[in-house]
Design a protein around this motif. Structure first.
Motif, PDB file in Angstrom:
ATOM      1  N   VAL A  29       0.837  -1.200   0.000  1.00 38.98           N
ATOM      2  CA  VAL A  29       0.000   0.000   0.000  1.00 38.98           C
ATOM      3  C   VAL A  29       0.870   1.248   0.000  1.00 38.98           C
ATOM      4  O   VAL A  29       0.607   2.216  -0.725  1.00 38.98           O
ATOM      5  CB  VAL A  29      -0.963  -0.010   1.203  1.00 38.98           C
ATOM      6  CG1 VAL A  29      -1.736   1.288   1.276  1.00 38.98           C
ATOM      7  CG2 VAL A  29      -1.917  -1.183   1.103  1.00 38.98           C
ATOM      8  N   GLN A  30       1.939   1.187   0.774  1.00 37.17           N
ATOM      9  CA  GLN A  30       2.846   2.343   0.780  1.00 37.17           C
ATOM     10  C   GLN A  30       3.503   2.537  -0.575  1.00 37.17           C
ATOM     11  O   GLN A  30       3.661   3.665  -1.035  1.00 37.17           O
ATOM     12  CB  GLN A  30       3.902   2.167   1.875  1.00 37.17           C
ATOM     13  CG  GLN A  30       3.398   2.655   3.226  1.00 37.17           C
ATOM     14  CD  GLN A  30       4.324   2.334   4.378  1.00 37.17           C
ATOM     15  OE1 GLN A  30       4.917   1.262   4.410  1.00 37.17           O
ATOM     16  NE2 GLN A  30       4.421   3.253   5.320  1.00 37.17           N
ATOM     17  N   ASP A  31       3.851   1.445  -1.219  1.00 40.80           N
ATOM     18  CA  ASP A  31       4.430   1.538  -2.568  1.00 40.80           C
ATOM     19  C   ASP A  31       3.461   2.216  -3.529  1.00 40.80           C
ATOM     20  O   ASP A  31       3.850   3.071  -4.325  1.00 40.80           O
ATOM     21  CB  ASP A  31       4.762   0.141  -3.104  1.00 40.80           C
ATOM     22  CG  ASP A  31       5.977  -0.441  -2.412  1.00 40.80           C
ATOM     23  OD1 ASP A  31       6.783   0.346  -1.888  1.00 40.80           O
ATOM     24  OD2 ASP A  31       6.118  -1.671  -2.404  1.00 40.80           O
ATOM     25  N   ALA A  32       2.208   1.807  -3.434  1.00 41.76           N
ATOM     26  CA  ALA A  32       1.205   2.398  -4.318  1.00 41.76           C
ATOM     27  C   ALA A  32       1.046   3.881  -4.022  1.00 41.76           C
ATOM     28  O   ALA A  32       1.037   4.717  -4.934  1.00 41.76           O
ATOM     29  CB  ALA A  32      -0.136   1.669  -4.163  1.00 41.76           C
ATOM     30  N   LEU A  33       0.960   4.197  -2.754  1.00 46.87           N
ATOM     31  CA  LEU A  33       0.757   5.592  -2.376  1.00 46.87           C
ATOM     32  C   LEU A  33       1.928   6.457  -2.810  1.00 46.87           C
ATOM     33  O   LEU A  33       1.754   7.617  -3.173  1.00 46.87           O
ATOM     34  CB  LEU A  33       0.541   5.710  -0.866  1.00 46.87           C
ATOM     35  CG  LEU A  33      -0.781   5.132  -0.354  1.00 46.87           C
ATOM     36  CD1 LEU A  33      -0.851   5.239   1.160  1.00 46.87           C
ATOM     37  CD2 LEU A  33      -1.960   5.825  -1.000  1.00 46.87           C
ATOM     38  N   ASP A  34       3.120   5.884  -2.765  1.00 48.66           N
ATOM     39  CA  ASP A  34       4.320   6.640  -3.134  1.00 48.66           C
ATOM     40  C   ASP A  34       4.186   7.307  -4.501  1.00 48.66           C
ATOM     41  O   ASP A  34       4.591   8.459  -4.680  1.00 48.66           O
ATOM     42  CB  ASP A  34       5.541   5.708  -3.172  1.00 48.66           C
ATOM     43  CG  ASP A  34       6.223   5.658  -1.813  1.00 48.66           C
ATOM     44  OD1 ASP A  34       5.837   6.441  -0.936  1.00 48.66           O
ATOM     45  OD2 ASP A  34       7.126   4.823  -1.659  1.00 48.66           O
ATOM     46  N   ILE A  35       3.650   6.568  -5.461  1.00 47.17           N
ATOM     47  CA  ILE A  35       3.611   7.154  -6.803  1.00 47.17           C
ATOM     48  C   ILE A  35       2.255   7.757  -7.137  1.00 47.17           C
ATOM     49  O   ILE A  35       2.089   8.376  -8.180  1.00 47.17           O
ATOM     50  CB  ILE A  35       4.012   6.147  -7.901  1.00 47.17           C
ATOM     51  CG1 ILE A  35       3.007   5.015  -7.990  1.00 47.17           C
ATOM     52  CG2 ILE A  35       5.383   5.589  -7.648  1.00 47.17           C
ATOM     53  CD1 ILE A  35       3.236   4.215  -9.261  1.00 47.17           C
ATOM     54  N   LEU A  36       1.284   7.609  -6.246  1.00 44.49           N
ATOM     55  CA  LEU A  36      -0.040   8.181  -6.523  1.00 44.49           C
ATOM     56  C   LEU A  36      -0.347   9.370  -5.626  1.00 44.49           C
ATOM     57  O   LEU A  36      -1.383  10.018  -5.782  1.00 44.49           O
ATOM     58  CB  LEU A  36      -1.114   7.111  -6.322  1.00 44.49           C
ATOM     59  CG  LEU A  36      -1.015   5.909  -7.254  1.00 44.49           C
ATOM     60  CD1 LEU A  36      -2.073   4.877  -6.889  1.00 44.49           C
ATOM     61  CD2 LEU A  36      -1.172   6.344  -8.705  1.00 44.49           C
ATOM     62  N   SER A  37       0.553   9.672  -4.706  1.00 47.49           N
ATOM     63  CA  SER A  37       0.244  10.712  -3.743  1.00 47.49           C
ATOM     64  C   SER A  37       0.326  12.097  -4.372  1.00 47.49           C
ATOM     65  O   SER A  37       0.848  12.275  -5.464  1.00 47.49           O
ATOM     66  CB  SER A  37       1.217  10.629  -2.577  1.00 47.49           C
ATOM     67  OG  SER A  37       2.510  10.954  -3.035  1.00 47.49           O
ATOM     68  N   GLY A  38      -0.186  13.036  -3.667  1.00 52.01           N
ATOM     69  CA  GLY A  38      -0.233  14.400  -4.174  1.00 52.01           C
ATOM     70  C   GLY A  38      -1.657  14.778  -4.525  1.00 52.01           C
ATOM     71  O   GLY A  38      -2.525  13.930  -4.672  1.00 52.01           O
TER      72      GLY A  38
END
Lengths: 130, 130
Positions: A29-38
């Motif tokens: 989940v953190q990996d996904a959030l890393d590139i989708l955050s903002g």
DNA sequence: CGACCAACTATCCTAAAGTATACCGGTATA
DNA sequence: TATACCGGTATACTTTAGGATAGTTGGTCG
């Protein structure tokens, strides 16, 4: 006296679900959030999921975004191979953005986000009017 | 000469999909993002989806989070009625956090996020080792 | 007495995120 | 001539997120 610590959903969380298991589940989940955050990335992906778009077109559709942010976010999407930039040798030059096949694998996720958001929207609007 | 502007996925984006339709679709997503954004909120929800947890327990499970952030994020989750705080009159005092029924409606979304993240994780790890 | 527990809160600080505005070269349109 | 379009950059600025560290309250352990 210790409290129960009862976990009410045995299906999701069996009694033996250890902290380590939980911590482990957080990683993807953190990996996904890393590139989708903002503030804008997901919005841009959603916009592109409607089809190929040009720079100014996205700028117009997403109210509030500045060209600087759009440019920056598109670059990051490109780096992560979620979106693709195509330049056409027209006059004036034309630039198109679209999701890559990999970017399209985000559609179910964004679909869920849209559905939940729609329900949430109804909920808060209903609340306000009471 | 104008370019084709071809939209390759007619299923998702029929030719008549106007900009207004796209803009409209963005709204629910922005609503959802409004209350889920930030580095920790989704992670905390995921942690709570494994069951009722105490403050220190979450702090231990989510590596890197500070008590200040955890406290702040939990408060916001409470305000948005996604999580619930229960205080038990034990000695010393015990505080439990859990998802509300409304918070649990996020499970499919978080499931998708987890699945996509897992695939993405594999992808980037495979890439690095090449 | 001193150290430690839980569950936080307070303070300070920095780095990143995001905004606002103006500008570029080239073309087309009024 | 003036204006607007395109796909962005450049510059300057403000805001906010988040990190680091320490402290608090009340109680237990040794």
């Amino acid at each position: 006296m210790p409290i129960s610590g009862a976990i009410e959903d045995k299906r999701v969380c069996p009694d033996h679900a250890s902290s380590e298991q939980c911590t482990k589940a957080l990683l993807p989940v953190q990996d996904a959030l890393d590139i989708l955050s903002g503030k804008w990335k997901i919005i841009i992906i959603l916009s592109l999921s409607f089809g190929t778009k040009r720079f100014k077109q996205i700028l117009r559709e997403i109210s509030g975004i500045s060209p600087k942010m759009l440019s920056k976010e598109l670059k990051e999407l490109e780096i992560n191979e979620l979106a693709e930039r195509k330049v056409f040798d027209t006059v004036p030059v034309t630039v198109e953005y679209q999701l890559t096949p990999y970017g399209k694998t985000l559609k179910p996720l964004i679909g869920e986000l849209h559905d939940w958001g729609a329900k949430h929207r109804k909920r808060i609007i209903t609340k306000r009017s009471n």
